[in-house]
Design a protein around this motif. Structure first.
Motif, PDB file in Angstrom:
ATOM      1  N   THR A  96     -14.343   0.596   4.358  1.00 42.39           N
ATOM      2  CA  THR A  96     -13.138   0.119   3.680  1.00 42.39           C
ATOM      3  C   THR A  96     -12.069  -0.194   4.715  1.00 42.39           C
ATOM      4  N   LEU A  97     -11.392  -1.314   4.516  1.00 45.18           N
ATOM      5  CA  LEU A  97     -10.297  -1.718   5.402  1.00 45.18           C
ATOM      6  C   LEU A  97      -9.108  -2.133   4.558  1.00 45.18           C
ATOM      7  N   LEU A  98      -7.942  -1.567   4.866  1.00 44.95           N
ATOM      8  CA  LEU A  98      -6.683  -1.998   4.259  1.00 44.95           C
ATOM      9  C   LEU A  98      -5.927  -2.825   5.283  1.00 44.95           C
ATOM     10  N   VAL A  99      -5.478  -3.996   4.874  1.00 40.04           N
ATOM     11  CA  VAL A  99      -4.718  -4.881   5.762  1.00 40.04           C
ATOM     12  C   VAL A  99      -3.357  -5.118   5.122  1.00 40.04           C
ATOM     13  N   ALA A 100      -2.327  -4.621   5.773  1.00 40.76           N
ATOM     14  CA  ALA A 100      -0.965  -4.725   5.241  1.00 40.76           C
ATOM     15  C   ALA A 100      -0.268  -5.973   5.782  1.00 40.76           C
ATOM     16  N   THR A 101       0.390  -6.684   4.878  1.00 43.77           N
ATOM     17  CA  THR A 101       1.180  -7.849   5.265  1.00 43.77           C
ATOM     18  C   THR A 101       2.661  -7.564   5.066  1.00 43.77           C
ATOM     19  N   GLU A 102       3.461  -8.432   5.608  1.00 44.75           N
ATOM     20  CA  GLU A 102       4.907  -8.395   5.411  1.00 44.75           C
ATOM     21  C   GLU A 102       5.277  -9.554   4.488  1.00 44.75           C
ATOM     22  N   PRO A 103       6.026  -9.310   3.417  1.00 45.29           N
ATOM     23  CA  PRO A 103       6.328 -10.354   2.444  1.00 45.29           C
ATOM     24  C   PRO A 103       6.958 -11.633   3.008  1.00 45.29           C
ATOM     25  N   PRO A 104       7.790 -11.579   4.069  1.00 43.37           N
ATOM     26  CA  PRO A 104       8.357 -12.834   4.564  1.00 43.37           C
ATOM     27  C   PRO A 104       7.352 -13.745   5.279  1.00 43.37           C
ATOM     28  N   THR A 105       6.212 -13.179   5.716  1.00 42.08           N
ATOM     29  CA  THR A 105       5.250 -13.982   6.473  1.00 42.08           C
ATOM     30  C   THR A 105       3.861 -14.017   5.848  1.00 42.08           C
ATOM     31  N   PHE A 147       0.841  -1.190   0.000  1.00 47.29           N
ATOM     32  CA  PHE A 147       0.000   0.000   0.000  1.00 47.29           C
ATOM     33  C   PHE A 147       0.882   1.247   0.000  1.00 47.29           C
ATOM     34  N   ASP A 148       0.383   2.293  -0.639  1.00 53.29           N
ATOM     35  CA  ASP A 148       1.067   3.573  -0.578  1.00 53.29           C
ATOM     36  C   ASP A 148       0.079   4.628  -0.091  1.00 53.29           C
ATOM     37  N   GLU A 149       0.507   5.879  -0.064  1.00 48.12           N
ATOM     38  CA  GLU A 149      -0.354   6.951   0.445  1.00 48.12           C
ATOM     39  C   GLU A 149      -1.649   7.087  -0.351  1.00 48.12           C
ATOM     40  N   HIS A 152      -4.238 -11.291  10.843  1.00 43.19           N
ATOM     41  CA  HIS A 152      -4.873 -10.578   9.731  1.00 43.19           C
ATOM     42  C   HIS A 152      -6.284 -11.126   9.495  1.00 43.19           C
ATOM     43  N   ALA A 153      -6.403 -12.456   9.463  1.00 40.40           N
ATOM     44  CA  ALA A 153      -7.709 -13.084   9.238  1.00 40.40           C
ATOM     45  C   ALA A 153      -8.676 -12.728  10.363  1.00 40.40           C
ATOM     46  N   ASP A 154      -8.192 -12.722  11.596  1.00 34.43           N
ATOM     47  CA  ASP A 154      -9.043 -12.341  12.731  1.00 34.43           C
ATOM     48  C   ASP A 154      -9.529 -10.905  12.594  1.00 34.43           C
ATOM     49  N   ALA A 155      -8.633  -9.996  12.198  1.00 33.65           N
ATOM     50  CA  ALA A 155      -9.010  -8.590  12.033  1.00 33.65           C
ATOM     51  C   ALA A 155     -10.039  -8.434  10.911  1.00 33.65           C
ATOM     52  N   LEU A 156      -9.874  -9.173   9.828  1.00 35.29           N
ATOM     53  CA  LEU A 156     -10.819  -9.110   8.725  1.00 35.29           C
ATOM     54  C   LEU A 156     -12.196  -9.620   9.144  1.00 35.29           C
ATOM     55  N   ARG A 157     -12.229 -10.745   9.862  1.00 35.77           N
ATOM     56  CA  ARG A 157     -13.519 -11.284  10.332  1.00 35.77           C
ATOM     57  C   ARG A 157     -14.200 -10.318  11.284  1.00 35.77           C
ATOM     58  N   ALA A 158     -13.445  -9.740  12.190  1.00 38.12           N
ATOM     59  CA  ALA A 158     -14.018  -8.779  13.166  1.00 38.12           C
ATOM     60  C   ALA A 158     -14.569  -7.568  12.426  1.00 38.12           C
ATOM     61  N   TRP A 159     -13.858  -7.071  11.439  1.00 43.97           N
ATOM     62  CA  TRP A 159     -14.322  -5.929  10.666  1.00 43.97           C
ATOM     63  C   TRP A 159     -15.623  -6.264   9.944  1.00 43.97           C
ATOM     64  N   ALA A 160     -15.670  -7.431   9.276  1.00 45.39           N
ATOM     65  CA  ALA A 160     -16.879  -7.828   8.545  1.00 45.39           C
ATOM     66  C   ALA A 160     -18.060  -7.987   9.502  1.00 45.39           C
ATOM     67  N   ALA A 161     -17.814  -8.558  10.676  1.00 44.45           N
ATOM     68  CA  ALA A 161     -18.891  -8.770  11.648  1.00 44.45           C
ATOM     69  C   ALA A 161     -19.441  -7.449  12.179  1.00 44.45           C
TER      70      ALA A 161
END
Length: 162
Positions: free
Chosen positions: A132-141, A117-119, A147-156
């Motif tokens: 709208t929700l942006l969820v940033a990951t780190e490429p090594p992991t 993601f950028d500005e 992340h999945a928990d945060a997405l489910r909580a947001w949708a709920a």
């Protein structure tokens, strides 16, 4: 009937991991994609399967339709996913995926998981009329349980309509 929110899913840095210490890789395995080795997360598939209950998943990756050639089987997804076609951004300062994401999402609630993601992405998310929700990951992991928990909580927590 209420439609589920959209979850735009990037591949590189979310499912296909890179930048990890070779002597201590995360859980996963190498897979050949068009003759290029990609290290696919061992846990991303189970997270995406669980997220399907809460979201309509859409590939949001430079892999475009090729994601369906390789990933559903490798990740244990039951069917191919819709995917975005990208063109040049309308604004030179905008993220290269934003126009396609905006067009596909229209006025639906949407989450987007990506490692780059950028500005312009954050400004877009803040200015959208729909949740709208942006969820940033780190490429090594990549995609993790948090992340999945945060997405489910947001949708709920989205307001129920319809």
């Amino acid at each position: 009937m209420q439609r589920k929110p959209i979850l735009f899913v990037d591949v590189d840095g979310v499912i296909s991991l890179w930048g990890f210490v070779q002597d201590d890789p995360p859980p996963g395995a190498y897979a050949s994609v068009d003759g290029i080795l990609h290290f696919l997360s061992a846990t991303a598939g189970e997270h995406l399967l669980a997220l399907r209950e809460h979201f309509d998943l859409v590939w949001c990756t430079g892999w475009k339709d090729r994601a369906n050639d390789y990933l559903p089987h490798a990740l244990g997804l039951p069917e191919p996913l819709p995917w975005l076609e990208f063109g040049a951004p309308a604004e030179r300062t905008a993220h290269w995926k934003l126009d396609a994401v905006t067009t596909y999402a229209q006025d639906r609630p949407a989450a987007w998981i990506d490692d780059a993601f950028d500005e312009s992405c954050h400004a877009w998310a803040a200015e959208r009329g729909a949740p709208t929700l942006l969820v940033a990951t780190e490429p090594p992991t990549g995609l993790q349980a948090a992340h999945a928990d945060a997405l489910r909580a947001w949708a709920a927590a989205l307001p129920r309509t319809g």
